[in-house]
Motif scaffolding. Structure first.
Motif, mmCIF file in Angstrom:
data_model
loop_
_atom_site.group_PDB
_atom_site.id
_atom_site.type_symbol
_atom_site.label_atom_id
_atom_site.label_comp_id
_atom_site.label_asym_id
_atom_site.label_seq_id
_atom_site.Cartn_x
_atom_site.Cartn_y
_atom_site.Cartn_z
ATOM 1 N N ASP A 267 0.820 -1.209 0.000
ATOM 2 C CA ASP A 267 0.000 0.000 0.000
ATOM 3 C C ASP A 267 0.855 1.261 0.000
ATOM 4 N N THR A 271 0.879 3.956 -2.995
ATOM 5 C CA THR A 271 0.499 5.338 -2.698
ATOM 6 C C THR A 271 1.531 6.315 -3.247
ATOM 7 N N GLU A 274 1.398 6.327 -7.162
ATOM 8 C CA GLU A 274 0.169 6.906 -7.703
ATOM 9 C C GLU A 274 0.084 8.418 -7.525
ATOM 10 N N ASN A 275 0.920 8.979 -6.643
ATOM 11 C CA ASN A 275 0.826 10.403 -6.345
ATOM 12 C C ASN A 275 1.975 11.232 -6.892
ATOM 13 N N PRO A 418 -4.166 13.789 -0.864
ATOM 14 C CA PRO A 418 -3.786 12.734 -1.812
ATOM 15 C C PRO A 418 -4.563 11.462 -1.527
ATOM 16 N N GLU A 419 -4.666 10.613 -2.522
ATOM 17 C CA GLU A 419 -5.324 9.319 -2.318
ATOM 18 C C GLU A 419 -4.378 8.414 -1.544
ATOM 19 N N ARG A 421 -3.553 4.893 0.249
ATOM 20 C CA ARG A 421 -3.858 3.467 0.410
ATOM 21 C C ARG A 421 -3.274 3.014 1.744
#
Length: 490
Positions: A267, A271, A274-275, A418-419, A421
């Motif tokens: 995760d 994370t 993805e950011n 931010p998204e 995880r």
């Protein structure tokens, strides 16, 4: 042992080799003594597996003192004994032949090329662990610390019933099998004498041979219990009493080794990837949390192959530049003069020539600064929070995801989180605590950034998420208290 079986490491195979080696040397010596002249096939198997085990992990060396003691204690130092030992050398060498795979594979240009073992010198450096020698025999203080850790953590490996059985088993061996007693003692003492002098955090795996020795003693302790009880107690009752030991070990240790719900590295790495923006450059040295996992995500799963990840600490090794130039040639080409200047000094260090530590550090820092400067021309550059401030002089750090994005001037905060995880796990270790700390730290920085930009509710949410992940992170708790004091908790 159980923890190693669920870890992506070399030690589970190492343990398998160790146990087969011990069986082979004991049975080999026994059969050879019975045969009087012929060498047992178990000794030949021992020699071959010894060489093969070395190609997996160098600490196979730790089993040798006990094996040699046992061999010479049974056969003496005479000509026949030495000749028999010499006859084992070809089988040992056959096991070592697996090392030949290293230069063959390295010459093929793999994406990951640890040590770049393509020359005789580099092969020797690689298989002898030259890169790690700085942490070996680093002083009495380090040895005292590691020995203290071994003693204090031993009850966590074996509960107190087992510890009592260790003592009983050693007493049993000393009375009835003196040679085997010293064999077990040399195994344990040899392991500890080496391991306590290795100044690293994850030292427990280097104590495995000592734990294995304790396991052998426990077996003989159980044998003593069986002999004592079987005279007057029904066999099924004796079996039930003995079964308490493995059942107790399982019951007490399951929660400490169960990683079935541990997705933190997955995760955390997802994370980060993805950011970050397209064609990003990431400078970090979070090897355990992110860098090592990123090789899998980028090379196997083909996720975010556009991102260039630089491990700052691996930049201290010349082989890493071969890998970087193969994977990201533009990075090295843009900073060629700085790289060559640093490598010239690094050559002196790696070849044990006179060197000036201040010059190496200055060129190392200058090279990293040039990597950042050159990359900033057309790529977004991110750093981990662990990167020292002097390496990013002249740049502002803006929290973005779980990293800082470098900017030449401070842009205004735009709001939004931010998204993230994150799946919680009950498993506790130095690594899981470290990842939680990274989450909490960066979410707190994000909260501060948002609050300073006027996004107070988003800031409160970021700080709350930081505490949800790591309730012990006091900076987030203090800042959230300040937010509530300003009326934002309503």
């Amino acid at each position: 042992f159980w923890a190693q079986s669920v870890a992506i490491e070399v030690y589970s195979l190492h343990l398998l080799f160790l146990m087969i080696l011990l069986i082979a040397i004991l049975k080999g010596v026994e059969e050879t003594k019975v045969a009087a002249s012929a060498t047992s096939s178990y000794l030949l198997l021992f020699a071959f597996l010894l060489g093969l085990s070395f190609t997996n992990h160098l600490t196979t060396l730790l089993v040798l003192p006990a094996c040699l003691f046992f061999y010479f204690r049974n056969f003496g130092f005479g000509k026949e004994s030495l000749c028999r030992l010499g006859a084992l050398v070809p089988f040992f060498s056959l096991g070592l032949f697996l090392y030949l795979f290293l230069p063959i594979r390295s010459a093929g240009g793999p994406a990951f090329d640890w040590g770049h073992p393509v020359t005789i010198q580099r092969i020797f450096w690689h298989i002898s662990g030259k890169q790690y020698r700085n942490w070996i025999f680093s002083g009495f203080e380090s040895a005292e610390k590691q020995l203290k850790h071994f003693v204090q953590s031993f009850p966590d490996q074996f509960h107190w019933i087992c510890i009592a059985l260790v003592g009983l088993g050693l007493w049993h061996l000393r009375r009835e099998a003196r040679m085997l007693f010293w064999f077990v003692m040399v195994l344990a003492i040899g392991c500890l004498a080496y391991s306590i002098n290795y100044d690293i955090h994850d030292i427990d795996s280097y104590f495995l041979l000592a734990y294995l020795s304790a396991g052998i003693a426990i077996v003989f302790g159980l044998q003593s219990v069986h002999r004592l009880l079987s005279r007057n107690v029904h066999p099924w009752i004796v079996a039930g009493i003995i079964a308490v030991v493995p059942i107790g070990q399982y019951w007490m240790n399951r929660s400490a080794v169960d990683e079935s719900d541990n997705f933190l590295v997955h995760d955390y790495t997802k994370t980060i990837l993805e950011n970050v923006a397209t064609n990003a450059v990431v400078l970090t040295y979070q090897w355990d949390y992110f860098v090592s996992a990123s090789y899998y995500f980028q090379r196997v799963r083909n996720e975010r192959p556009d991102v260039t990840i630089i491990d700052k600490e691996l930049l201290r090794r010349s082989w890493y530049f071969v890998q970087l130039e193969r994977n990201d040639p533009w990075l090295i080409e843009r900073s060629r003069s700085k790289v060559n200047s640093f490598l010239a000094e690094l050559y002196k260090f790696e070849h044990d020539l006179p060197y000036d530590a201040h010059v190496i550090d200055a060129r190392f820092n200058g090279m990293i600064n040039d990597f950042i400067e050159q990359s900033m021309k057309d790529r977004p550059v991110y750093i981990g929070p662990e990167i020292e401030p002097f390496l990013t002089t002249g740049f502002e750090r803006m929290p973005e995801g779980l990293l800082f994005r470098l900017q030449r001037s401070v842009p205004p905060a735009t709001g939004g989180l931010p998204e993230i995880r994150y799946r919680p796990t009950a498993f506790q270790s130095r690594l899981t605590r470290g990842i939680r700390l990274q989450y909490a730290q960066m979410l707190t920085f994000c909260g501060i950034w948002l609050r300073n930009g006027g996004f107070e509710m988003e800031a409160k949410h970021a700080l709350g998420l930081a505490l949800e992940i790591d309730p012990s992170f006091n900076p987030a708790r203090v800042l959230l208290g300040e937010e509530k004091g300003r009326g934002l908790g309503k």
